[in-house]
Structure formats: structure tokens, C-alpha cells
Write an enzyme that holds these catalytic residues in place. Structure first.
Site, PDB file in Angstrom:
ATOM      1  N   GLU A 388       0.633  -0.862  -0.087  1.00  0.00           N
ATOM      2  CA  GLU A 388      -0.045  -0.647   0.177  1.00  0.00           C
ATOM      3  C   GLU A 388       0.646   0.977  -0.634  1.00  0.00           C
ATOM      4  OE1 GLU A 388      -4.230  -2.147   2.098  1.00  0.00           O
ATOM      5  OE2 GLU A 388      -2.591  -0.719   3.202  1.00  0.00           O
ATOM      6  N   HIS A 470      -2.133  -5.555  12.595  1.00  0.00           N
ATOM      7  CA  HIS A 470      -3.035  -6.421  11.592  1.00  0.00           C
ATOM      8  C   HIS A 470      -3.332  -7.801  12.484  1.00  0.00           C
ATOM      9  CE1 HIS A 470      -2.886  -4.632   7.510  1.00  0.00           C
ATOM     10  NE2 HIS A 470      -3.655  -3.557   8.362  1.00  0.00           N
ATOM     11  N   ASN A 509      -6.420  -5.939   3.320  1.00  0.00           N
ATOM     12  CA  ASN A 509      -6.242  -5.166   5.567  1.00  0.00           C
ATOM     13  C   ASN A 509      -7.928  -6.202   5.718  1.00  0.00           C
ATOM     14  OD1 ASN A 509      -5.406  -3.304   3.363  1.00  0.00           O
ATOM     15  ND2 ASN A 509      -4.708  -2.150   5.238  1.00  0.00           N
TER      16      ASN A 509
HETATM   17  P1  FAE Z   1     -11.509  -3.657  17.330  1.00  0.00           P
HETATM   18  O1  FAE Z   1     -11.658  -2.641  16.491  1.00  0.00           O
HETATM   19  O2  FAE Z   1      -9.474  -3.827  17.984  1.00  0.00           O
HETATM   20  O3  FAE Z   1     -12.019  -3.567  18.327  1.00  0.00           O
HETATM   21  C1  FAE Z   1     -12.331  -4.440  19.739  1.00  0.00           C
HETATM   22  C2  FAE Z   1     -12.677  -3.103  20.950  1.00  0.00           C
HETATM   23  O4  FAE Z   1     -12.085  -3.892  22.441  1.00  0.00           O
HETATM   24  C3  FAE Z   1     -11.685  -1.677  21.250  1.00  0.00           C
HETATM   25  O5  FAE Z   1     -12.729  -1.163  21.445  1.00  0.00           O
HETATM   26  C4  FAE Z   1     -11.418  -2.013  22.635  1.00  0.00           C
HETATM   27  O6  FAE Z   1     -10.622  -0.913  23.105  1.00  0.00           O
HETATM   28  C5  FAE Z   1     -12.191  -3.168  22.726  1.00  0.00           C
HETATM   29  N1  FAE Z   1     -11.295  -3.385  24.024  1.00  0.00           N
HETATM   30  C6  FAE Z   1      -9.946  -4.256  24.418  1.00  0.00           C
HETATM   31  N2  FAE Z   1     -10.165  -4.716  25.330  1.00  0.00           N
HETATM   32  C7  FAE Z   1     -10.598  -4.383  26.258  1.00  0.00           C
HETATM   33  C8  FAE Z   1     -11.319  -4.809  27.631  1.00  0.00           C
HETATM   34  N3  FAE Z   1     -10.202  -5.423  28.583  1.00  0.00           N
HETATM   35  N4  FAE Z   1     -12.349  -4.753  28.269  1.00  0.00           N
HETATM   36  C9  FAE Z   1     -13.224  -3.709  27.389  1.00  0.00           C
HETATM   37  N5  FAE Z   1     -12.562  -3.402  26.842  1.00  0.00           N
HETATM   38  C10 FAE Z   1     -11.832  -3.755  25.406  1.00  0.00           C
HETATM   39  O7  FAE Z   1     -11.165  -5.041  17.026  1.00  0.00           O
HETATM   40  N6  FAE Z   1      -7.911  -2.712   8.634  1.00  0.00           N
HETATM   41  C11 FAE Z   1      -8.138  -2.546   7.212  1.00  0.00           C
HETATM   42  O8  FAE Z   1      -8.949  -3.248   7.098  1.00  0.00           O
HETATM   43  N7  FAE Z   1      -7.798  -1.258   6.687  1.00  0.00           N
HETATM   44  C12 FAE Z   1      -6.987  -0.226   7.054  1.00  0.00           C
HETATM   45  O9  FAE Z   1      -6.729   0.782   6.346  1.00  0.00           O
HETATM   46  C13 FAE Z   1      -6.408  -0.480   8.227  1.00  0.00           C
HETATM   47  N8  FAE Z   1      -5.970   0.039   8.896  1.00  0.00           N
HETATM   48  C14 FAE Z   1      -5.841   0.333  10.603  1.00  0.00           C
HETATM   49  C15 FAE Z   1      -4.127   1.435  11.149  1.00  0.00           C
HETATM   50  C16 FAE Z   1      -3.168   1.289  12.016  1.00  0.00           C
HETATM   51  C17 FAE Z   1      -2.942   2.634  12.312  1.00  0.00           C
HETATM   52  C18 FAE Z   1      -4.520   0.300  12.947  1.00  0.00           C
HETATM   53  C19 FAE Z   1      -3.803  -0.640  14.103  1.00  0.00           C
HETATM   54  C20 FAE Z   1      -4.951  -1.057  12.662  1.00  0.00           C
HETATM   55  C21 FAE Z   1      -6.041  -0.945  10.841  1.00  0.00           C
HETATM   56  N9  FAE Z   1      -6.136  -2.184  10.811  1.00  0.00           N
HETATM   57  C22 FAE Z   1      -6.993  -1.624   9.002  1.00  0.00           C
HETATM   58  C23 FAE Z   1      -6.971  -2.849  11.166  1.00  0.00           C
HETATM   59  C24 FAE Z   1      -8.486  -3.177  11.563  1.00  0.00           C
HETATM   60  O10 FAE Z   1      -8.234  -2.127  12.887  1.00  0.00           O
HETATM   61  C25 FAE Z   1      -8.465  -4.349  13.047  1.00  0.00           C
HETATM   62  O11 FAE Z   1      -7.890  -5.102  11.976  1.00  0.00           O
HETATM   63  C26 FAE Z   1      -9.720  -3.993  13.411  1.00  0.00           C
HETATM   64  O12 FAE Z   1     -10.214  -2.650  13.660  1.00  0.00           O
HETATM   65  C27 FAE Z   1      -9.805  -5.536  14.650  1.00  0.00           C
HETATM   66  O13 FAE Z   1     -11.020  -5.809  14.765  1.00  0.00           O
HETATM   67  P2  FAE Z   1     -12.089  -6.135  15.533  1.00  0.00           P
HETATM   68  O14 FAE Z   1     -13.554  -6.367  15.748  1.00  0.00           O
HETATM   69  O15 FAE Z   1     -11.247  -7.523  15.596  1.00  0.00           O
END
Ligand code: FAE
Length: 530
Positions: A388, A470, A509
């Protein structure tokens, strides 16, 4: 199509209620308590986490009449009329970072000391790998780049259980997700501005390289808002390159603007913020799960604690935090029936960041978020790869380009419980990302041979191998969970996030795959378990 399926699920609930308590109840809300034990169990649910999996579970449960409590460790990040919700990228402030006194981006020159705060970006450090994740209402969507990319079909067939059909995801669930999050390609009038010169330049640099195929990708962004930033109607945020600490004009379609907003508007969803789940327990006598939470202040200090209980628990705290909670629960005897697959199959999605510099041409002094271009290098002789083209908003012409590579890397780590520290760590091999580095070097060598330039710059040397944006896996579909995210060994305990995914989203992603599978799974669960 999606709505029809939810209507079907809803009708099935009404039918079940009607057959249990008589036709007169047919048009009563489907979650009214019926006279069976099971009926009482279907009224409510707890969802831990407000990222992709959590937001989708909450909306679909609520639309089906279930009362939902969402538990989130972070705070809300609503866009304000003064457009100053989030920290800028440079200089960053405390809102940038989850509970650390220094920002911790992979590009060290951009880091600075800050006050400890419940900011949006978390870095978790393990022996051979650092993992980034979002924190706050919206989870990873607050910090992500909005890149909405479909997995490579051949690789998907290798990595995922055969029962998970990519063609079904593509025809049914991905379109729903894209429509919900507003994922579209950047319009031509924006791509021709100076702000996306870097992407167009990258396309020129790569389009004649053998095996490389540059493509514009879909983004969960509101392009009209970015256009307003460009013409001065709104303050600069995306056009400054701000992305990783959030976007201040609302251009990024984070989940709090779509799935979570719709979920809350049902009146059936409550979000408890600054509640950090510490333990999950199960009581066979009551058949209920207890979720023990630390209530934290904005500096992360525990100010009190609380316990919530439910018959239906959806764990969606992201790959690392979900798996940590469940590995801990297994080892402490709180969920002893979890199977031996819990904690296995974790991967980095083959992430490697790198720069090319000393390029023959202008990459542009102004570089806007989000990234809009990716280069498919699926025939790479080391490993299939997607590269990317990321914005690098240093404000001057550097004749350089910043990239994130997503390699199809089969190395996996596992989560291990340490009873002395009462903590769970990721055991990832020190050579785990070597294939990614080699595949990326192979790509860069071919591009540089064609277009000139060198790998690395004064800002970033070589290819990184020690971090991932990721994280994926730990509670895999068909292993620790069944093919729908039901946790093996328990009833009414579900995982619905990136921990279900087998360590890779196959040169894409992860968010679209996580979200599409969440839509698929919750539809099945609502039809069959509620
Ligand atoms: P996630 O979105 O991480 O949500 C987990 C939630 O659980 C969060 O709100 C936490 O605060 C909460 N949490 C965690 N522990 C606890 C606890 N003990 N008690 C209460 N709450 C808690 O999970 N993916 C793409 O497809 N496109 C992109 O452009 C992209 N860019 C990215 C850029 C960065 C800098 C990062 C870090 C990631 C990026 N990603 C991207 C990856 C994507 O954000 C990630 O795969 C998803 O957000 C994961 O989704 P989940 O539902 O697994």
C-alpha cells in the site's frame, strides 16, 4: 438482501414466541419474555468491545429485539463543532496514545513525550513483535486507514476453512458492510489534486514493473468532507495526513458514525465506557457468564470495579485482547471447558513497513489521508504480497514514498499464560516475519531496477519485521470456535472479531473480512440460537 435475512430471523423469533405462548402474541415485540426457560435467555446480551465485530453484533442483536450492553475500555470520540476531537499527527498530544507517556509510532522520529491518557492508539509489546490496536468507542476504526480490501481468492481457499465461502462473503456480506461504512473509491477530481500526487507517482513508478499491478482501492471515507477540507470550508485534517490518531472533520467513516450510531438509535443498546474487562467467568448453576470490569479514569487508574452478568456473551475485544481474556479464563479455571486450540494460530497478516527514497520525480510535499493506491504483487517469487502507498506528510518534497506491505505469511504464534505475572503473552518466532521482509525486498528490487531509487530513507531503514497493525487469530473459526464463532465447550458464548481469523486476510487489510464474517456469523446465530 441483508435486511431480508434479518427480517427472516426476526420472523422466526416471532414464530417461536407465538408457538410458545399463543397466536395473540404474534405481533408483540419478539423479545418479550415467553414461558420457556430458553425464552428468558434470549432477551439480553453483553458485547465486550466496540470495534468491527462488536459493533456489528450489537446492531444486529438490537434490530432483532435483544437488549444489548456494550462494554468498552476507552472513551467516546465524537466529532465536535470545533473539529478538535483528536490529536493531530504532529505534534501529537495525550489523546493519541493508550496509557503511555510517549507516543510509540513505528517511525521513531515522529514520537514525543506526552501525558498518560486513555488515547486512541494502543501498542502492546511482546518479545518478538509489537501489536497496535485502537481503543475507544469504534475500536480499530478510530485509528485505521479506512482501506476496504477484499482478500485474494486463491489464498483465501488455502487459509480459511472450506466451509467459509468467499463467494458468499463477496456476494452477500461484503456489499452490506461496504454500504454500512460508506466504502467507495476516491473520485477523480480529488485524485488529480496535489494531495494525492504521492499515489499517482507511486502508480507511475510501479505500473511497468513485471508482476506488479497498481490499483485504486475503496476507502471508508466521506470524500465530500475531504473536498471541503481542500477548498477551505472545513479545517485541515485528512489533507494534513492525519489518520492514525483519528480524523477531526468526520471524513473517516468510523464505526461510531454508522453501525454503532444505528445500534444506539434502536434504543436497545447501552455502552459502558471506561470499563476494562478483567475476567470472564461462568457459573454452571445459573448458566450465566459474569464479566468483571475495572472502571478506569482518564489516566487509566482503576477507580472502582463492577460485575455484569448475562446468558449471552459476545467477546469482541480484538484479536489480542479477546484471546488474552479467554486464555486467562481457561488457565485460571474460570472457563475450564475451553479446548486446547484456545490461543493458537495467531499471525501478523505479514505486515512490513518500508520506504523507497532518492526517487526520480516528485512524491508531493502535501500528502492527504487516506491512502488510495495499492500494488498487487501476487506472483512474487517469495510470497504473495499487497503493497500500500501510505501518505507521508512531512510537509516538504522528500522524493520518497512510504509503504505498508501485507504478505501472505504462514508463520504463526500462540498465546501463553504466565501464572507468576498473571498475564498472557504472544509467543511469536523471532524469524516469524522473515518471509515478509524477503518478499518485500524482492518487490522493491524489481521496482527500483525499473524506476530507480533505493530501499530505506533517513526516516526508516530497510523493512520492519517487529510490528503489526493487523493482529489476527487466537480463537480460530473451526478450531477454538465452531464455524460461526460459538466458543467450543460452552453454550451462548461467542467470539466475533479478528481473533476468529486464521492469522491472515490474504493480501488484504483485515477490517472488511472481519466485518463480513461478523455479519455472516451473527445472522446464523440470531436465526439458530435466539
Ligand atoms: P477492534 O476494532 O480492535 O475492537 C476491539 C475493541 O475492544 C476496542 O474498542 C477496544 O478498546 C476494546 N477492548 C479491548 N480490550 C478490552 C477490555 N479488556 N475491556 C473492554 N474493552 C476492550 O477489534 N484495517 C483495514 O481493514 N484497513 C485499514 O486501513 C486499517 N488500518 C489500520 C491502521 C492502524 C494504525 C491499525 C492499528 C489498524 C488498522 N487496520 C486496518 C486494522 C483494523 O483496525 C483491525 O483489523 C480491526 O479494527 C479489528 O477489528 P476487531 O473487531 O477485531
Amino acid at each position: 438482501m441483508q435486511n431480508l435475512n434479518f427480517e427472516k430471523a426476526l420472523n422466526r423469533r416471532k414464530f417461536l414466541a407465538a408457538t410458545a405462548i399463543g397466536a395473540a402474541t404474534l405481533y408483540l415485540p419478539s423479545c418479550k419474555k415467553d414461558d420457556t426457560d430458553d425464552g428468558a435467555k434470549k432477551q439480553e446480551a453483553i458485547v465486550i468491545g466496540t470495534g468491527f465485530g462488536g459493533a456489528i453484533a450489537a446492531l444486529r442483536l438490537a434490530q432483532s429485539g435483544v437488549q444489548v450492553t456494550m462494554i468498552e475500555r476507552g472513551r467516546r470520540w465524537d466529532i465536535t463543532p470545533t473539529f478538535d476531537t483528536f490529536s493531530p499527527s504532529l505534534p501529537a498530544d495525550k489523546r493519541s496514545t493508550w496509557l503511555d507517556t510517549r507516543t510509540n509510532l513505528p517511525l521513531e522520529f515522529a514520537n514525543m513525550n506526552i501525558e498518560k491518557y486513555i488515547g486512541v492508539l494502543e501498542r502492546m509489546i511482546f518479545e518478538n513483535i509489537s501489536v497496535y490496536a485502537g481503543a475507544g468507542v469504534g475500536g480499530g476504526s478510530l485509528v485505521y486507514g479506512g482501506m476496504t480490501v477484499e482478500p485474494n481468492a486463491d489464498l483465501f481457499a488455502q487459509a480459511f476453512p472450506p466451509e467459509i465461502s468467499l463467494s458468499e462473503l463477496k456476494s452477500k456480506y461484503f456489499p452490506t458492510v461496504k454500504q454500512m461504512i460508506g466504502a467507495t473509491k476516491a473520485p477523480a477530481d480529488l485524485l488529480t489534486t496535489e494531495y494525492y500526487q504521492y499515489a499517482n507517482f507511486c502508480k507511475q513508478q510501479t505500473e511497468n514493473v513485471s508482476g506488479a499491478n497498481p490499483v485504486y482501492i475503496e476507502q471508508a471515507y466521506n470524500w465530500d468532507i475531504i473536498r471541503k477540507e481542500m477548498n477551505g470550508e472545513l479545517p485541515a485534517s485528512a489533507i494534513n495526513g492525519d489518520l492514525i490518531y483519528g480524523n477531526n472533520t468526520g471524513a473517516k467513516n468510523s464505526l461510531d458514525q454508522n453501525y454503532i450510531k444505528q445500534a444506539e438509535s434502536t434504543g436497545k443498546v447501552t455502552i459502558k465506557t471506561q470499563h476494562q474487562v478483567a475476567n470472564i467467568k461462568y457459573d454452571p448453576a445459573t448458566e450465566k457468564y459474569t464479566v468483571e470490569c475495572d472502571i478506569i479514569n482518564e489516566q487509566g487508574d482503576v477507580v472502582s470495579s463492577t460485575s455484569l452478568s448475562t446468558y449471552n456473551l459476545f467477546v469482541a475485544a480484538g484479536s489480542v485482547n479477546t484471546t488474552r481474556l479467554l486464555v486467562k479464563a481457561k488457565n485460571k479455571g474460570y472457563l475450564p471447558n475451553l479446548n486446547s486450540e484456545v490461543g493458537n494460530g495467531w499471525g501478523t497478516n505479514g505486515n512490513g513497513m518500508f520506504m523507497r527514497s532518492q526517487l526520480n520525480g516528485n512524491s508531493g510535499a502535501k500528502q492527504a489521508a487516506p491512502p488510495v493506491l495499492a500494488i498487487q504483487d501476487y506472483e512474487n517469487s517469495i510470497a504473495p504480497l499487497l503493497v500500500e502507498s501510505a501518505q507521508f506528510p512531512v510537509g516538504f518534497e522528500c522524493n520518497c514514498l512510504l509503504h505498508l506491505g501485507l504478505t501472505y505469511n504462514t508463520q504463526r504464534g500462540k498465546f501463553v499464560y504466565n501464572s507468576q505475572t498473571d498475564d498472557v503473552v504472544i509467543d511469536f518466532p523471532s524469524t516469524g516475519n522473515d518471509t515478509s521482509v524477503s518478499a518485500i525486498e524482492n518487490f522493491v528490487n524489481r521496482v527500483n531496477a525499473q524506476s530507480g531509487g533505493v530501499l530505506g530513507s533517513g526516516f526508516l531503514q530497510g523493512v520492519t519485521k517487529n510490528f503489526t497493525y493487523h493482529p489476527l487469530g487466537g480463537m480460530l473459526l473451526g478450531k477454538a470456535c465452531d464455524l460461526w464463532g460459538r466458543v467450543q465447550g460452552y453454550n451462548r458464548l461467542y467470539v466475533i472479531d479478528g481473533s476468529l481469523i486464521p492469522g491472515t486476510t490474504c493480501c488484504a487489510n483485515p477490517s472488511l473480512t472481519i466485518a463480513g464474517i461478523a455479519e455472516r456469523n451473527i445472522e446464523h446465530i440470531l436465526t439458530n440460537d435466539f
